[in-house]
Design a protein around this motif. Sequence first.
Motif, PDB file in Angstrom:
ATOM      1  N   LYS A  81      -6.274  -4.702  13.770  1.00 61.71           N
ATOM      2  CA  LYS A  81      -7.361  -3.783  13.424  1.00 61.71           C
ATOM      3  C   LYS A  81      -6.798  -2.384  13.126  1.00 61.71           C
ATOM      4  CE  LYS A  81     -11.442  -1.901  15.625  1.00 61.71           C
ATOM      5  NZ  LYS A  81     -12.243  -1.912  16.836  1.00 61.71           N
ATOM      6  N   ALA A  82      -5.850  -1.966  13.948  1.00 61.52           N
ATOM      7  CA  ALA A  82      -5.240  -0.643  13.740  1.00 61.52           C
ATOM      8  C   ALA A  82      -4.471  -0.614  12.414  1.00 61.52           C
ATOM      9  CB  ALA A  82      -4.318  -0.304  14.903  1.00 61.52           C
ATOM     10  N   GLN A  83      -3.795  -1.730  12.106  1.00 62.01           N
ATOM     11  CA  GLN A  83      -3.042  -1.805  10.836  1.00 62.01           C
ATOM     12  C   GLN A  83      -3.987  -1.709   9.644  1.00 62.01           C
ATOM     13  OE1 GLN A  83      -0.600  -5.322  10.423  1.00 62.01           O
ATOM     14  NE2 GLN A  83       0.765  -4.729  12.078  1.00 62.01           N
ATOM     15  N   ILE A  84      -5.129  -2.389   9.757  1.00 60.42           N
ATOM     16  CA  ILE A  84      -6.097  -2.392   8.650  1.00 60.42           C
ATOM     17  C   ILE A  84      -6.704  -0.998   8.474  1.00 60.42           C
ATOM     18  CG2 ILE A  84      -8.372  -3.292   7.954  1.00 60.42           C
ATOM     19  CD1 ILE A  84      -7.507  -6.024   8.929  1.00 60.42           C
ATOM     20  N   GLU A  85      -6.992  -0.357   9.584  1.00 60.89           N
ATOM     21  CA  GLU A  85      -7.534   1.015   9.511  1.00 60.89           C
ATOM     22  C   GLU A  85      -6.539   1.958   8.835  1.00 60.89           C
ATOM     23  OE1 GLU A  85      -8.811   1.712  13.678  1.00 60.89           O
ATOM     24  OE2 GLU A  85     -10.436   2.850  12.701  1.00 60.89           O
ATOM     25  N   GLU A  86      -5.267   1.762   9.188  1.00 63.73           N
ATOM     26  CA  GLU A  86      -4.218   2.611   8.618  1.00 63.73           C
ATOM     27  C   GLU A  86      -4.124   2.360   7.107  1.00 63.73           C
ATOM     28  OE1 GLU A  86       0.538   2.665   8.959  1.00 63.73           O
ATOM     29  OE2 GLU A  86      -0.508   2.110  10.805  1.00 63.73           O
ATOM     30  N   ARG A  87      -4.221   1.084   6.708  1.00 60.31           N
ATOM     31  CA  ARG A  87      -4.141   0.733   5.279  1.00 60.31           C
ATOM     32  C   ARG A  87      -5.351   1.285   4.527  1.00 60.31           C
ATOM     33  NH1 ARG A  87      -3.496  -4.138   1.882  1.00 60.31           N
ATOM     34  NH2 ARG A  87      -3.193  -5.580   3.615  1.00 60.31           N
ATOM     35  N   ASP A  88      -6.543   1.162   5.143  1.00 60.37           N
ATOM     36  CA  ASP A  88      -7.754   1.728   4.518  1.00 60.37           C
ATOM     37  C   ASP A  88      -7.562   3.228   4.276  1.00 60.37           C
ATOM     38  OD1 ASP A  88      -9.091  -0.673   4.673  1.00 60.37           O
ATOM     39  OD2 ASP A  88     -10.422  -0.092   6.316  1.00 60.37           O
ATOM     40  N   ALA A  89      -7.042   3.904   5.295  1.00 57.65           N
ATOM     41  CA  ALA A  89      -6.884   5.361   5.202  1.00 57.65           C
ATOM     42  C   ALA A  89      -5.912   5.706   4.080  1.00 57.65           C
ATOM     43  CB  ALA A  89      -6.384   5.917   6.530  1.00 57.65           C
ATOM     44  N   ARG A  90      -4.819   4.922   3.975  1.00 58.73           N
ATOM     45  CA  ARG A  90      -3.830   5.201   2.919  1.00 58.73           C
ATOM     46  C   ARG A  90      -4.441   4.919   1.542  1.00 58.73           C
ATOM     47  NH1 ARG A  90       0.897   3.483   5.374  1.00 58.73           N
ATOM     48  NH2 ARG A  90       0.288   1.361   4.945  1.00 58.73           N
ATOM     49  N   ASP A  91      -5.171   3.798   1.411  1.00 59.75           N
ATOM     50  CA  ASP A  91      -5.746   3.429   0.106  1.00 59.75           C
ATOM     51  C   ASP A  91      -6.856   4.383  -0.321  1.00 59.75           C
ATOM     52  OD1 ASP A  91      -4.012   1.307   0.038  1.00 59.75           O
ATOM     53  OD2 ASP A  91      -5.511  -0.253   0.373  1.00 59.75           O
ATOM     54  N   MET A  92      -7.620   4.878   0.650  1.00 60.04           N
ATOM     55  CA  MET A  92      -8.743   5.768   0.292  1.00 60.04           C
ATOM     56  C   MET A  92      -8.298   7.221   0.189  1.00 60.04           C
ATOM     57  SD  MET A  92     -12.004   4.109   2.271  1.00 60.04           S
ATOM     58  CE  MET A  92     -11.370   4.185   3.915  1.00 60.04           C
ATOM     59  N   GLY A  93      -7.215   7.553   0.870  1.00 58.21           N
ATOM     60  CA  GLY A  93      -6.806   8.952   0.962  1.00 58.21           C
ATOM     61  C   GLY A  93      -5.784   9.384  -0.067  1.00 58.21           C
TER      62      GLY A  93
ATOM     63  N   ALA B 233      -3.952  10.460  -3.544  1.00 55.97           N
ATOM     64  CA  ALA B 233      -4.455  11.331  -4.609  1.00 55.97           C
ATOM     65  C   ALA B 233      -4.688  10.551  -5.898  1.00 55.97           C
ATOM     66  CB  ALA B 233      -3.451  12.449  -4.848  1.00 55.97           C
ATOM     67  N   ASP B 234      -3.809   9.578  -6.169  1.00 55.80           N
ATOM     68  CA  ASP B 234      -3.884   8.849  -7.435  1.00 55.80           C
ATOM     69  C   ASP B 234      -4.643   7.540  -7.256  1.00 55.80           C
ATOM     70  OD1 ASP B 234      -3.358   8.329 -10.099  1.00 55.80           O
ATOM     71  OD2 ASP B 234      -1.447   7.351  -9.682  1.00 55.80           O
ATOM     72  N   ALA B 235      -5.736   7.368  -8.009  1.00 55.45           N
ATOM     73  CA  ALA B 235      -6.521   6.128  -8.003  1.00 55.45           C
ATOM     74  C   ALA B 235      -6.898   5.669  -6.590  1.00 55.45           C
ATOM     75  CB  ALA B 235      -5.761   5.019  -8.729  1.00 55.45           C
ATOM     76  N   PRO B 236      -7.522   6.538  -5.810  1.00 57.79           N
ATOM     77  CA  PRO B 236      -7.911   6.112  -4.456  1.00 57.79           C
ATOM     78  C   PRO B 236      -8.980   5.025  -4.496  1.00 57.79           C
ATOM     79  CG  PRO B 236      -8.927   8.214  -4.984  1.00 57.79           C
ATOM     80  CD  PRO B 236      -7.993   7.903  -6.112  1.00 57.79           C
ATOM     81  N   LEU B 237      -9.027   4.240  -3.436  1.00 64.63           N
ATOM     82  CA  LEU B 237     -10.061   3.212  -3.335  1.00 64.63           C
ATOM     83  C   LEU B 237     -11.420   3.884  -3.158  1.00 64.63           C
ATOM     84  CD1 LEU B 237     -11.171   0.322  -2.794  1.00 64.63           C
ATOM     85  CD2 LEU B 237     -10.605   0.690  -0.391  1.00 64.63           C
ATOM     86  N   ARG B 238     -12.306   3.662  -4.109  1.00 67.44           N
ATOM     87  CA  ARG B 238     -13.680   4.148  -3.958  1.00 67.44           C
ATOM     88  C   ARG B 238     -14.596   3.327  -4.855  1.00 67.44           C
ATOM     89  NH1 ARG B 238     -15.325   7.178  -8.183  1.00 67.44           N
ATOM     90  NH2 ARG B 238     -13.718   8.037  -9.544  1.00 67.44           N
TER      91      ARG B 238
ATOM     92  N   SER C 119       0.827  -1.206   0.000  1.00 71.67           N
ATOM     93  CA  SER C 119       0.000   0.000   0.000  1.00 71.67           C
ATOM     94  C   SER C 119       0.864   1.259   0.000  1.00 71.67           C
ATOM     95  CB  SER C 119      -1.043  -0.033   1.122  1.00 71.67           C
ATOM     96  OG  SER C 119      -0.610   0.583   2.274  1.00 71.67           O
ATOM     97  N   LYS C 120       2.123   1.151   0.412  1.00 69.08           N
ATOM     98  CA  LYS C 120       3.033   2.311   0.332  1.00 69.08           C
ATOM     99  C   LYS C 120       3.522   2.531  -1.102  1.00 69.08           C
ATOM    100  CE  LYS C 120       4.424   2.216   5.128  1.00 69.08           C
ATOM    101  NZ  LYS C 120       5.454   1.836   6.106  1.00 69.08           N
ATOM    102  N   VAL C 121       3.878   1.443  -1.800  1.00 70.73           N
ATOM    103  CA  VAL C 121       4.316   1.640  -3.190  1.00 70.73           C
ATOM    104  C   VAL C 121       3.121   2.015  -4.069  1.00 70.73           C
ATOM    105  CG1 VAL C 121       6.293   0.076  -2.956  1.00 70.73           C
ATOM    106  CG2 VAL C 121       4.161  -0.810  -3.900  1.00 70.73           C
ATOM    107  N   ALA C 122       1.931   1.522  -3.685  1.00 69.52           N
ATOM    108  CA  ALA C 122       0.722   1.766  -4.493  1.00 69.52           C
ATOM    109  C   ALA C 122       0.260   3.219  -4.431  1.00 69.52           C
ATOM    110  CB  ALA C 122      -0.410   0.849  -4.034  1.00 69.52           C
ATOM    111  N   ALA C 123       0.747   3.970  -3.447  1.00 70.62           N
ATOM    112  CA  ALA C 123       0.352   5.377  -3.323  1.00 70.62           C
ATOM    113  C   ALA C 123       1.141   6.252  -4.292  1.00 70.62           C
ATOM    114  CB  ALA C 123       0.564   5.847  -1.883  1.00 70.62           C
ATOM    115  N   GLN C 124       2.122   5.656  -4.973  1.00 68.09           N
ATOM    116  CA  GLN C 124       3.004   6.450  -5.838  1.00 68.09           C
ATOM    117  C   GLN C 124       2.563   6.377  -7.308  1.00 68.09           C
ATOM    118  OE1 GLN C 124       7.026   5.224  -4.846  1.00 68.09           O
ATOM    119  NE2 GLN C 124       6.332   4.774  -2.780  1.00 68.09           N
ATOM    120  N   PRO C 125       2.201   7.523  -7.902  1.00 67.71           N
ATOM    121  CA  PRO C 125       1.710   7.536  -9.281  1.00 67.71           C
ATOM    122  C   PRO C 125       2.656   6.858 -10.281  1.00 67.71           C
ATOM    123  CG  PRO C 125       1.358   9.671  -8.258  1.00 67.71           C
ATOM    124  CD  PRO C 125       2.150   8.865  -7.281  1.00 67.71           C
TER     125      PRO C 125
END
Length: 208
Positions: free
Chosen positions: A157-169, A171-176, A82-88
């Motif tokens: 649970k905290a890790q999953i919440e953090e991943r959700d926030a990164r994937d949805m938040g 700028a490029d291709a957010p989870l929606r 999810s960290k590499v996926a945040a990079q356009p």
Amino acid sequence: MIIAVDGPTASGKGTVAKHLATRYGLKLLDTGTLYRAVGLAVLDAGGDPADEAAALAAARALDLDAIDQDRIRSSAAGTAASKVAAQPAVRAVLLKAQRDFAANPAGAVLDGRDIGTIICPDADVKLFVTASLEARTERRLKELRGRGETIDFETLKAQIEERDARDMGRADAPLRQAADAHLLDTTALNVEEATAAAFRIVDAAREV
Ligand code: CDP
């Protein structure tokens, strides 16, 4: 027929996608494996998945046939993904392989985060699979414990919440959910029920 399956981590989208591919005789691409493989490659090289140069180099060097399907399932690989996926730049490199796969004349099932929105916006059927945070944590806990990883419910649970926030938040291709995607909430469903619900959605969409 192209079926796009998107949703957050441990929502059951991978399982649903697998059963859809079997039922309709379509090839399946779990696009998360690409991001996991890139994330893992950066970790293996001793790098930081958030480092753009390292992530981009790993994405360019990715050999789809050499992905270690077992090691990419670790929670460390998921977080790195999810960290590499945040990079356009990383997403741009991986886009072509996904579009090429979807161009298969026989059709395909792809599952991920941005299939219905970016990769295959014209997919014949789109599903957005989700479940409550608690249900997803419970499922992932079972999977990780099955792999021998020791982690407690609250930490995961905290890790999953953090991943959700990164994937949805991002700028490029957010989870929606795509506007034309069918929502499938699997919180109260077992695998058979979730799969049956997905079949009903696809069958109904094909009849239209
Ligand atoms: O198996 P799980 O649902 O936990 O994750 P995955 O589908 O293997 O994806 C791992 C990570 O890759 C996600 O958290 C996303 O950040 C990223 N990903 C993405 O950005 N776009 C995709 N199409 C697929 C995965």
